[in-house]
Design a protein around this motif. Structure first.
Motif, PDB file in Angstrom:
ATOM      1  N   PRO A  99      30.656  10.259  -9.989  1.00 65.00           N
ATOM      2  CA  PRO A  99      31.206   9.497  -8.864  1.00 65.00           C
ATOM      3  C   PRO A  99      32.149  10.255  -7.927  1.00 65.00           C
ATOM      4  O   PRO A  99      32.794   9.611  -7.088  1.00 65.00           O
ATOM      5  CB  PRO A  99      31.977   8.389  -9.577  1.00 65.00           C
ATOM      6  N   GLU A 100      32.238  11.585  -7.984  1.00 68.71           N
ATOM      7  CA  GLU A 100      33.186  12.279  -7.096  1.00 68.71           C
ATOM      8  C   GLU A 100      32.874  12.039  -5.620  1.00 68.71           C
ATOM      9  O   GLU A 100      33.784  11.934  -4.795  1.00 68.71           O
ATOM     10  CB  GLU A 100      33.184  13.786  -7.378  1.00 68.71           C
ATOM     11  N   ASP A 123      37.038  14.239 -12.255  1.00 69.15           N
ATOM     12  CA  ASP A 123      36.120  13.273 -12.854  1.00 69.15           C
ATOM     13  C   ASP A 123      36.677  12.876 -14.224  1.00 69.15           C
ATOM     14  O   ASP A 123      37.492  13.595 -14.791  1.00 69.15           O
ATOM     15  CB  ASP A 123      34.769  14.006 -13.011  1.00 69.15           C
ATOM     16  N   LYS A 157      35.044  12.050 -17.829  1.00 69.81           N
ATOM     17  CA  LYS A 157      33.711  12.070 -18.454  1.00 69.81           C
ATOM     18  C   LYS A 157      33.594  11.160 -19.672  1.00 69.81           C
ATOM     19  O   LYS A 157      32.522  10.625 -19.950  1.00 69.81           O
ATOM     20  CB  LYS A 157      33.367  13.505 -18.878  1.00 69.81           C
TER      21      LYS A 157
HETATM   22  N1  GLY Z   1      30.305  13.560 -12.305  1.00 65.75           N
HETATM   23  C1  GLY Z   1      29.730  14.762 -12.749  1.00 65.75           C
HETATM   24  C2  GLY Z   1      28.524  15.171 -12.049  1.00 65.75           C
HETATM   25  O1  GLY Z   1      28.127  14.609 -11.066  1.00 65.75           O
HETATM   26  O2  GLY Z   1      27.911  16.141 -12.491  1.00 65.75           O
END
Ligand code: GLY
Ligand code: AMP
Length: 427
Positions: free
Chosen positions: A295-296, A216, A218
């Motif tokens: 968004p992962e 990700d 951030k």
């Molecule tokens: N992209 C980080 C989360 O979903 O916590």
């Protein structure tokens, strides 16, 4: 089987889940609650207050849903899956007892240590324990991490090289000045260093299967500077995380954690999101989340070649049997954000152009997060993270090129996005 599936949530993560589920030959009806304009193109949208277990149970009953997939953490922590199960519905996601892993950092650290998982040294302090907390800070050197115990929407973590700043954070949390009563317990940790990556594992209570690695981004701006966001771009897989690290984390983190949770009466079904730091002393768990990342998720789901409905159903029913197959692709997702985000998701109502054109690019899918329909039925911005433009490719380089050329088709006043998503994977 012709299944009716209800997806709970309305962000990019849930759009990706709905998109993946809709590809299953088993799914013939998909309802999203509350959904969003992107999800409305693949299923029906129904209003619901997602954090209210009885409202979700009632909707699932009305639809006679065969599977309910809960996306965000708040409904999981609120016990939506428990309520659905009590009503006899198959529901994907952990119970409230297991979701505590994300709902309480103090409890999570206690589970990690009991399970023997590699993690940062820590201690927990409550109201009135400032002096003990300061004494613990003195035992750490260099990098201090102070976290509020409860869910704080990603805002409850201070990482600092300044002990004065760490002390200020302790004071602000323990007196309730920062997060009120919800923040009166804090976790202090030694600061770790190294690249941060995520590992997603699908779990059925006792067993787990690797879904994928992802990274990700951030910070809001290129080069990892600027304010923190909920995640402004991601890619999967992470080429610099070897299969040995994944195997080690499954063996030393995921499986012992499932066993420890089961021992505590908190059987974990759902997706375990392991936030890892690749330190000079090996991979360590920074945190667990009890759901897909956003968004992962948008870069994981397009890589799943096998049937997502089958996998989520097997996880929910406690019987992961079918191996997950991933395509040999990379996927990159670029988040297009509204003007002023972060911190403010305030600018709304701008007409978005180019979504369809972007979606015609090879390998590209555009997932919606902060969008809405205006009174003329046009898709407009609704603040914050608006869209995730994802692309699959033979490798990260190709996926990036595709994602960025598709993103360039999309516009509205004030749209902005990082230009270096996935760049770390190239070097
Ligand atoms: N992209 C980080 C989360 O979903 O916590
Ligand atoms: P968390 O909410 O626990 O994931 O923390 C948010 C972010 O703070 C993480 O993504 C890391 O970037 C950072 N962080 C958390 N714990 C540590 C730690 N022990 N050492 C260094 N950075 C940390």
């Amino acid at each position: 089987m012709s299944a009716r599936v209800l997806v709970v949530g309305g962000g990019g993560r849930e759009h990706a889940l709905a998109w993946g589920l809709a590809r299953s030959p088993h799914v013939d009806e998909l309802v999203c609650a509350p959904g969003n304009p992107g999800m409305a193109t693949i299923g029906e949208c129904a209003p619901v207050s997602v954090n209210d277990p009885s409202a979700v149970v009632d909707l699932a009953a009305k639809l006679d849903a065969d599977l309910v997939v809960v996306g965000p953490e708040e409904p999981l922590v609120a016990g939506v899956v428990d309520a659905l199960q009590a009503a006899g519905r198959l529901a994907f996601g952990p119970s409230a007892a297991a979701a505590r892993l994300e709902g309480s950092k103090a409890w999570m650290k206690d589970v990690l240590v009991s399970a023997g998982v590699p993690t940062a040294r820590y201690a927990t302090f409550g109201a009135g324990q400032e002096e003990n907390a300061f004494a613990f800070l003195d035992t750490l050197s260099g990098l201090y991490v102070v976290k509020t115990d409860g869910l704080a929407g990603g805002k409850g973590v201070v990482v600092t090289e300044s002990i004065a700043e760490a002390r200020d954070a302790v004071r602000a949390y323990l007196t309730g000045a920062a997060f009120g009563d919800a923040g009166r317990t804090c976790v202090i940790e030694e600061g770790l260093t190294g690249p941060e990556v995520s590992l997603f594992a699908l779990c059925d209570g006792r067993r787990a299967q690797v879904l994928a690695t992802a990274q990700d981004h951030k910070r809001a701006f290129d080069g990892d500077v600027g304010p923190n966001t909920g995640g402004i771009g991601a890619y999967s897989p992470v080429p610099f995380v070897g299969a040995d690290v994944v195997d080690e984390m499954m063996a030393r983190a995921v499986l012992p954690t499932l066993a420890e949770l089961d021992r505590r009466g908190a059987n974990f079904r759902g997706v375990l999101y392991c936030g890892l730091m690749l330190t000079p002393d090996g991979a360590k768990v920074l945190e667990y989340n009890v759901r897909f990342g956003d968004p992962e998720c948008q870069v994981l789901v397009p890589r799943v070649a096998s049937d997502l409905f089958v996998h989520l159903s097997e996880s929910a029913s406690g019987d992961l049997a079918t191996p997950i197959e991933l395509s040999a692709t990379s996927c990159v997702g670029v988040v297009l954000a509204a003007e002023g985000y972060p911190p403010a998701p305030d600018r709304k109502g701008d007409v978005i152009t180019g979504i369809d054109r972007a979606g015609e690019h090879e390998g590209v899918i555009v997932f919606h997060s902060g969008t809405a329909h205006d009174d003329q039925g046009r898709v407009v911005t609704n603040g914050g993270r608006v869209l995730t433009v994802t692309a699959v490719g033979a490798d990260v380089a190709q996926a990036r090129t595709r994602a960025y050329s598709a993103a360039a088709e999309i516009s509205w006043p004030g749209v902005h996005y990082r230009r270096d998503i996935g760049a770390q994977a190239l070097s």
